[in-house]
Design an enzyme around this catalytic site. Structure first.
Site, short mmCIF file in Angstrom:
data_model
loop_
_atom_site.label_atom_id
_atom_site.label_comp_id
_atom_site.label_asym_id
_atom_site.label_seq_id
_atom_site.Cartn_x
_atom_site.Cartn_y
_atom_site.Cartn_z
N GLU A 1 -2.24 12.31 2.44
CA GLU A 1 -3.07 11.92 3.57
C GLU A 1 -2.83 12.82 4.77
OE1 GLU A 1 -4.36 7.88 6.04
OE2 GLU A 1 -2.38 7.97 5.06
N GLU B 1 0.86 -1.19 0.00
CA GLU B 1 0.00 0.00 0.00
C GLU B 1 0.88 1.23 0.00
OE1 GLU B 1 -3.00 2.46 2.99
OE2 GLU B 1 -2.82 0.29 3.20
#
Length: 453
Positions: free
Chosen positions: A265, A260
């Site tokens: 973010e 991932e």
């Protein structure tokens, strides 16, 4: 209504491979099986659960995070949005319902680029569409790339067809946010998605004044998957504000085996972007020193990137600039680029006034971009062993394992005052359910996402 701000977003580049691919390898890679998709969904559900200890970051079953003393003088919370075996339905970004018309007033856009190249003799990047292969604007993209660039455009999501190449995730939020992710038809009828007059894709959060349960939101995943490449995100606006937790990221099958990569973010009013990788056992970075890694950012959360051994935190890197996330990102204009190549995985951030001309001309030359914000070298984490068959994802959740758990915390850049003190509400959930107008800035406005291989 929200008064529009000048929109100048940063360009993010994600580079995944460093040697030009052969044309023969630019084509099909088998589509995901139903079993594969189910496994990814199971992983995704596992990912964002569980409690939060202190301020160590978590995002797959709850991310375990620790505070990092940033060079700006604040402490950056380390969290990660790990993707459990989420199928191509998963997505990590969305926006508020009142943002559409105001978003169209933005005069510049942010872009995020991810690229990967591999040597012609081995590990050349590949990509596969599970469906909608001709629905994106890049179905015949070769004319947009220059012969001087090692990269060829394989997919472009932009304009009126932007949403054609994505699946809409409608399951429960694995990170325990108080959102209901809706399907495409529901998102359209609820005015949560649109392509505005500027040709930008809008993804909003519901701004109904009060809700008794969860707010509607959007989470989308590309039906196209890729192994190695360069990904560009050009965004005019990203979600921001207390209670929000948006992300633009990618993941592979059988999490964490497929890896991932969290590209953009953060939560609440944070101002510094955090990029993170999550992997299976054996992936490490050789140093926590920014100078040793040759990056402009800071390492947070340690050097072991294995999800199972780090409380699902992986290893993250935060930007030192306060224009790389949230309100600063929206006022600055630009984007991110991610590169996934033999030498490792890199993330760059370019403000609008400093986007390289080779990117704007459609012929990216990553060797001319200088120091990246983040870099995970293959010397300790083989980029083609720990990462494969990724899909790009947008989503925006509310509260949840990260934004909700730091509601009363302060000290992170951009969050000099806690959200509880800033908005005068004691819990994130109470604020989200009873102050819908506060989410007028909780939206993505995206010019394009482009994938080069």
């Amino acid at each position: 209504m929200r008064l529009p701000l000048p929109l100048h977003l940063p360009l993010l580049v994600f580079l995944l491979a460093n040697a030009p691919p052969s044309e023969a390898n630019l084509f099909a890679r088998g589509t995901e099986s139903l079993t594969h998709a189910a496994n990814r969904l199971h992983h995704r559900a596992a990912k964002r659960s569980a409690g939060l200890a202190k301020d160590l970051r978590r995002a797959f079953s709850g991310m375990y995070t620790q505070e990092l003393a940033a060079t700006t003088g604040g402490s950056q919370q380390v969290y990660c949005v790990n993707s459990a075996n989420a199928p191509s339905l998963s997505g990590h970004g969305n926006s508020s319902s009142s943002s559409g018309s105001s978003g169209s007033n933005g005069t510049s856009s942010s872009s995020v680029q991810t690229s990967a190249s591999a040597s012609s003799s081995a590990r050349a990047p590949t990509g596969t569409s599970t469906k909608h292969s001709s629905s994106t604007t890049a179905s015949n993209p070769s004319s947009t790339s220059s012969a001087t660039s090692p990269w060829k455009l394989t997919k472009a999501y932009q304009g009126d067809s932007f949403f054609d190449g994505w699946d809409f995730f409608t399951g429960d939020d694995p990170t325990h946010g108080i959102v209901d992710y809706v399907d495409k038809n529901s998102a359209q009828s609820s005015n949560l998605i649109e392509v505005n007059s500027a040709g930008h894709a809008i993804m909003r959060v519901d701004t109904t004044p009060q809700v008794s349960g969860n707010r509607k939101s959007v989470r989308i995943t590309t039906t196209f998957s890729y192994t190695g490449g360069l990904v560009l995100l050009d965004a005019v606006h990203m979600p921001t504000g207390c209670g929000t937790w948006p992300a633009f990221w990618s993941n592979g099958p059988n999490w964490p085996a497929g890896g991932e990569i969290d590209i953009v973010e953060g939560v609440n009013d944070y101002s510094n972007n955090q990029a993170t990788i999550h992997t299976s056992h054996g992936c490490t970075i050789p140093s926590s020193s920014s100078s040793s890694l040759g990056i402009s950012g800071n390492v947070v959360g340690g050097t072991n990137c294995a999800a199972a051994e780090t409380g699902n935190a992986g290893c993250g890197m935060t930007a030192t600039q306060q224009n790389t996330y949230g309100a600063g990102f929206n006022n600055n204009g630009g984007g991110v680029v991610v590169q996934w190549v033999d030498s490792g995985i890199s993330v760059w951030f370019f403000p609008r006034n400093n986007i390289p001309s080779d990117i704007t001309s459609g012929a990216p030359l990553s060797d001319k971009w200088g120091m990246p914000m983040a870099f995970w070298p293959s010397s300790g984490c083989d980029a083609f062993k720990f990462f494969d068959s990724h899909s790009a994802i947008f989503d925006t959740t509310l509260c949840g394992d990260w934004a909700g758990n730091v509601w009363n915390s302060a000290g992170t850049p951009g969050q000099e005052q806690s959200c509880a003190a800033r908005v005068g509400v004691s819990t994130c959930e109470d604020f989200v359910r009873n102050h819908g107008s506060s989410f007028s800035d909780a939206y993505w406005e995206v010019n394009y996402v482009k994938i080069f291989q």
